[in-house]
Design an enzyme around this catalytic site. Structure first.
Site, mmCIF file in Angstrom:
data_model
loop_
_atom_site.group_PDB
_atom_site.id
_atom_site.type_symbol
_atom_site.label_atom_id
_atom_site.label_comp_id
_atom_site.label_asym_id
_atom_site.label_seq_id
_atom_site.Cartn_x
_atom_site.Cartn_y
_atom_site.Cartn_z
ATOM 1 N N HIS A 267 0.815 -1.207 0.000
ATOM 2 C CA HIS A 267 0.000 0.000 0.000
ATOM 3 C C HIS A 267 0.857 1.268 0.000
ATOM 4 C CE1 HIS A 267 -2.240 3.198 2.078
ATOM 5 N NE2 HIS A 267 -3.213 2.788 1.291
ATOM 6 N N ARG B 296 13.043 43.158 -16.622
ATOM 7 C CA ARG B 296 12.080 44.067 -15.993
ATOM 8 C C ARG B 296 12.845 45.099 -15.180
ATOM 9 N NH1 ARG B 296 7.878 41.868 -11.662
ATOM 10 N NH2 ARG B 296 9.633 42.113 -10.276
ATOM 11 N N ASN C 286 0.412 37.717 -10.054
ATOM 12 C CA ASN C 286 0.527 37.754 -8.583
ATOM 13 C C ASN C 286 -0.058 39.068 -8.081
ATOM 14 O OD1 ASN C 286 2.024 35.405 -8.893
ATOM 15 N ND2 ASN C 286 3.970 36.499 -8.890
ATOM 16 N N CYS D 27 3.261 36.052 -16.455
ATOM 17 C CA CYS D 27 4.502 35.707 -15.756
ATOM 18 C C CYS D 27 4.334 35.611 -14.242
ATOM 19 C CB CYS D 27 5.630 36.644 -16.132
ATOM 20 S SG CYS D 27 5.253 38.354 -15.890
HETATM 21 C C1 PEP Z 1 3.489 39.406 -10.680
HETATM 22 O O1 PEP Z 1 3.077 40.305 -9.957
HETATM 23 O O2 PEP Z 1 2.774 38.475 -11.073
HETATM 24 C C2 PEP Z 1 4.894 39.372 -11.117
HETATM 25 C C3 PEP Z 1 5.319 38.532 -12.010
HETATM 26 O O3 PEP Z 1 5.740 40.214 -10.509
HETATM 27 P P1 PEP Z 1 6.288 40.042 -9.014
HETATM 28 O O4 PEP Z 1 5.880 38.699 -8.529
HETATM 29 O O5 PEP Z 1 7.750 40.207 -9.098
HETATM 30 O O6 PEP Z 1 5.614 41.159 -8.315
HETATM 31 MG MG MG Z 2 4.316 42.074 -9.817
#
Ligand code: PEP
Ligand code: MG
Length: 929
Positions: free
Chosen positions: A456, A618, A809, A873
């Site tokens: 298991h 960036r 994010n 991203c």
């Molecule tokens: C985001 O905000 O999604 C991003 C890629 O930038 P960071 O996470 O660096 O703020």
């Molecule tokens: Mg960001």
């Protein structure tokens, strides 16, 4: 009762798993393809649902009539009769839902035995020992699964007898012992359950079927369905399979085993499995006796081995999949009792996907759809540092690959408690069962002292992709004492151990691990993935070293280089702090000079590594609380230093007075006393100055404060320096002959004027550097779309921006007003547990809110600038469900962290295949039609 609630294996539609359950459907398919399956029938999930809804007994009594009809068919096929004291038919009764689920009732074997049929069984083959063995097994299984007698009670009886007779295995018990066991088991029924053990075989069958149906609504089954969001579309009700028994425990020419059509650990095209002679049912996986490897059958029972090889080929041809199977040999005849898609680790999944394509069994698209992208995480798990040469404290079977260190927990509750607060836990148990599933979820790795590769613990750990070692028999676990004896050493709860699921070793203490490398099968599979994926997969890579890893792991470029992350580490961080605390442009000149040199060199290295692949840098985005020292911390340091200085002065005054015989107040002013206190004073002054500046810069809401482009606008020299560093690095690389594909992206953009300002810096610097270096310098300017207003004004922004990248994010934070820093460790877990939300929006995109904003911004942007490249991203860029959504929106790329690259590449391919309407090369089954 007009509805037909059951079908025989000969007539059931094996494709209808919702109706027949996985097991029932498979038995129908195998029977209909001519494999040697004992006769039987399936009571459908519809019967289960109707039973659960029925309010009086009439439904069930009608159902029993239908069951009796079906039993006649088994009786005809076997030439035996159910309940017949001369020639009894025994059956197995198994539950099975459309997907495999814990919490359902257990399988019952040998049903149909009572005092009368037992005698019939003995007279059928003259083997009393076998008959009593079958009877005691039935009493145990039936008592536990259908009558609620605890398994422990049965085990106590058996253990006591084995101790009395000084034997280790059940098999060593004599016929007389087994008779006594059966008697004692009967007594257990009397003591432990208000229901009497049913002597009537039809009643036995009725009780067993009822128990299976009712287990659908058991606490454990319903909890599991809720926790893993298993909807009625995926599984609705449990089916019940009734099949004639065949006996692996009949004689020495009988046995039972489990096999995989290929090695589930490596994927190698070689049958893999174990068997036991003279055994039944769960004996092989229970880990009580040590099974023999299946290859041994080639010499022990060559004809059976050849039949198994045929079975392997037939199963793979029928299912176009790697299967695991259960088989029984009864007096030299082979029966296949069960088969299902083999659970394999990621390494085996990848290898078999490639092999099955090359063998012409599946298409490339099917191979790509076959693997859960998250499963590939196993292949990015670390391994033990090869330079480590320690001795293991225990060795077992490698059951699931990967190496991990963690605190020992000897019970699942402790594992769960520690796991919940984020500790790395290794669950150490004698053996595990389905009730331990939450311990697996909470642990980073699992060790058992019993069991082999198909036990298991091994199966579950493999399917979850957690490192696991089983059968480490030097470990003797004392669950109550919260410790384990390992040779001369006592392992206490909370001690750190490291386990290596690749070679089965367990080490004391924490051992370093290293990153794995891609094997050729994974490289091939991901190459196929890239060929079909619409979305390009870039990496988020912040340093030259990240760029090397990104390139080696197949990134199509760098979608996001967070330039502020280049300054992490004690040697570089002070530069950024100095820059951010500077009050005038003059105070920034020196740190910026250094930054220019450092970044130009890093940018050059990144561009050289990536060659003609695109790279997007960036500009600085430094939420102040992440980079500046905290005011509280600094104030405390100043306070401490002042106290220290006071103590130093006082001590030295006393020293001067006592040792040098000068008055105390004189001594405190003496040069030797001054030295250290002056030094401390200097530090205090520096710190006080920093504190003052930090006070000025401190913000109440730094994630919404002076960061990103706002810094670039208010302190233009910072962005100008960075743009210069990027362009000079690019110009140098172009001069070296590299076909640089460069982008600069601006963070936290709200509206066009911000971007226009940065564009002005860029245009001017480009002209200057082009002229100076004599190269044609191309650089695209993009906007990070991570502020709500940017999404609302995407059309205006597209007049200036040459590409968009959604920072999901920040955009999630802004859309939901969930602080990125606080939500996950404060209230999100509670929301998830309580079902207020069904997923963490920082991991998997919230389609209805953030997704809607993205959709709108994409439409607006494309209206103004058709074909504008758009990507994602944030963290959600590697989440397979989010990727599917991004593919549907027709985005151009996702950019994720380097270890997530294989997952995102496979998920991107799957999204394209699934989103592509009616892909002609896919079979309807794989399309889910
Ligand atoms: C985001 O905000 O999604 C991003 C890629 O930038 P960071 O996470 O660096 O703020
Ligand atoms: Mg960001």
């Amino acid at each position: 009762m007009a509805t037909k609630y059951m079908v025989s294996f000969r007539e059931g539609n094996g494709k209808d798993r919702m109706l027949l359950g996985l097991k029932g459907a498979c038995l129908c398919e195998m029977t209909q393809m001519g494999l040697n399956v004992p006769p039987g029938f399936v009571i459908t999930t519809k019967a289960c649902l109707a039973y659960l809804e029925s309010t009086d007994g009439s439904f069930f009594s009608d159902l029993m009539d239908e069951i009796k009809q079906q039993m006649k068919f088994i009786e005809q096929m076997t030439g035996k009769a159910f309940g017949d004291p001369q020639n009894p038919l025994l059956v197995s009764v198994r539950p099975g839902a459309a997907i495999s689920l814990p919490g359902l009732s257990d399988t019952i074997l040998n049903l149909g035995l009572n005092e009368a049929t037992l005698r019939g069984l003995i007279s059928q083959n003259g083997n009393e020992q076998f008959a009593y063995d079958a009877y005691q097994r039935f009493l145990q299984l039936f008592g536990k699964a259908a009558m609620g007698v605890s398994e422990g009670h049965f085990e106590q009886v058996l253990d006591a007898l084995k101790v009395r007779n000084e034997v280790t295995f059940d098999l060593e018990l004599t016929t007389e012992d087994l008779k006594e066991v059966c008697l004692l088991f009967h007594q257990l029924f009397e003591e432990e359950t208000p229901m009497k053990f049913p002597e009537d075989v039809w009643e036995q069958l009725a009780v067993a079927v009822r128990a299976i149906f009712e287990s659908w609504m058991s606490q454990r089954a319903t909890d599991y369905r809720r926790k893993f969001n298993i909807t009625k579309d995926q599984a609705n009700g449990v089916a019940c399979t009734i099949m004639a028994m065949v006996f692996g425990n009949m004689d020495d020419n009988s046995g039972t085993g489990v096999g995989f059509t290929r090695d589930p650990g490596t994927g190698e095209n070689q049958m893999f499995g174990e068997y036991l002679i003279h055994a039944q049912g769960e004996d092989v996986v229970a880990g009580v006796r040590t099974p023999a490897p299946i290859e041994l059958l080639a010499t022990e029972m060559p004809s059976i081995y050849h039949q198994l090889e045929d079975l392997k080929d037939n199963l793979e041809r029928l299912y176009r999949e790697i299967r695991d199977f259960e088989f029984t040999v009864e007096s030299g005849s082979l029966y296949c009792l069960q088969s299902q898609n083999g659970r394999m680790n990621a390494e085996a999944m990848v290898r078999t996907s490639v092999d099955l394509v090359e063998e012409g069994l599946i298409t490339k698209e099917e191979a790509l759809l076959r693997i859960d992208p998250k499963h590939l995480e196993q292949l990015v798990y670390p391994r033990l540092d090869p330079s480590f040469f320690g001795h293991p404290i225990a060795q077992g079977f490698p059951a699931s690959p990967g190496a991990v260190a963690g605190y020992c927990a000897f019970d699942v509750e402790r594992a769960e408690t520690w796991g919940k607060v984020g500790e790395s836990v290794i669950l150490v148990q004698e053996e595990t069962g389905p009730e331990d599933i939450h311990g697996f979820l909470a642990s980073k790795g699992v060790v058992t002292s019993k069991g082999q590769k198909t036990c298991h613990a091994a199966v579950v750990a493999r399917s979850m992709g957690k490192p696991c070692v089983v059968g480490a028999d030097e470990i003797s676990v004392d669950t109550n004492g919260r410790q384990a004896q390992v040779g001369p050493r006592v392992l206490h709860e909370g001690d750190i151990i490291t386990i290596d699921g690749i070679d089965g070793n367990v080490y004391y203490g924490q051992i370093d691990t290293i990153e794995p490398e891609f094997n050729p099968y994974l490289i091939t599979l991901l190459k196929w993935a890239d060929e079909v994926a619409q979305l390009t997969v870039y990496a988020n890579a912040d340093t030259p070293w990240d760029a090397v890893r990104a390139r080696s792991q197949g990134a199509a470029g760098i979608g996001l280089c967070r330039t502020e992350r280049m300054f992490e580490g004690p040697d570089r961080l002070p530069l950024v702090i100095e820059l951010l605390l500077a009050r005038t442009p003059a105070e920034r000149i020196e740190p910026l000079d250094q930054i220019l040199n450092i970044q130009r060199s890093d940018f050059r290295n990144i561009l050289r590594t990536m060659g003609s692949l695109s790279v997007t840098f960036r500009l600085l985005d430094t939420p102040l609380h992440e980079f500046l020292p905290s005011v509280t911390e600094l104030s405390k340091q100043v306070e401490d230093l002042k106290n220290l200085r006071g103590t130093v002065i006082a001590t030295q005054s006393i020293l001067g007075n006592v040792v040098y015989n000068v008055p105390e107040e004189e001594a405190s002013k003496m040069a030797f006393a001054q030295l250290d206190s002056e030094l401390i004073l200097g530090i205090i002054q520096q710190k006080e100055m920093m504190l003052k500046k930090t006070h000025v810069r401190a913000e109440a809401n730094p994630m919404l404060g002076h960061r990103g482009v706002r810094l670039g606008i208010t302190m233009p020299d910072i962005y100008v320096t960075q743009i210069r560093a990027i362009l000079e690095a690019a110009a140098d690389c172009i001069s070296e002959g590299i076909d640089v594909q460069l982008g600069i992206i601006v963070p936290m953009i709200c509206a066009v004027p911000e971007l226009t300002r940065i564009k002005a810096y860029l245009d001017e610097l480009r002209k200057e550097i082009q002229a100076e270096k004599g190269v044609d310098l191309k650089c695209k300017l993009g906007a990070m779309m991570e502020v709500v207003s940017a999404c609302l004004k995407a059309d205006e922004l597209a007049t200036v921006a040459e590409f968009f990248a959604f920072g999901t994010n920040d955009l999630t934070q802004a859309t939901l007003s969930f602080s990125r820093d606080d939500a996950e460790n404060k209230f999100l877990a509670y929301y998830l547990m309580d079902g207020l939300i069904d997923k963490n929006p920082f991991e998997s995109l919230d389609f209805e809110t953030v997704g809607l904003l993205i959709k709108m911004a994409v439409e607006k942007g494309r209206k103004i600038r058709p074909g504008i490249p758009i990507g994602i991203c944030g963290e959600q860029a590697s989440d397979p469900t989010s990727i599917k959504f991004f593919d549907q929106l027709g985005l151009d790329y996702v950019s994720c962290s380097v270890p997530q690259l294989p997952i995102a590449r496979l998920a991107a391919a799957q999204a394209s295949i699934l989103n592509m309407a009616n892909s002609p090369t896919l079979s309807p089954e794989r399309r889910g039609d």
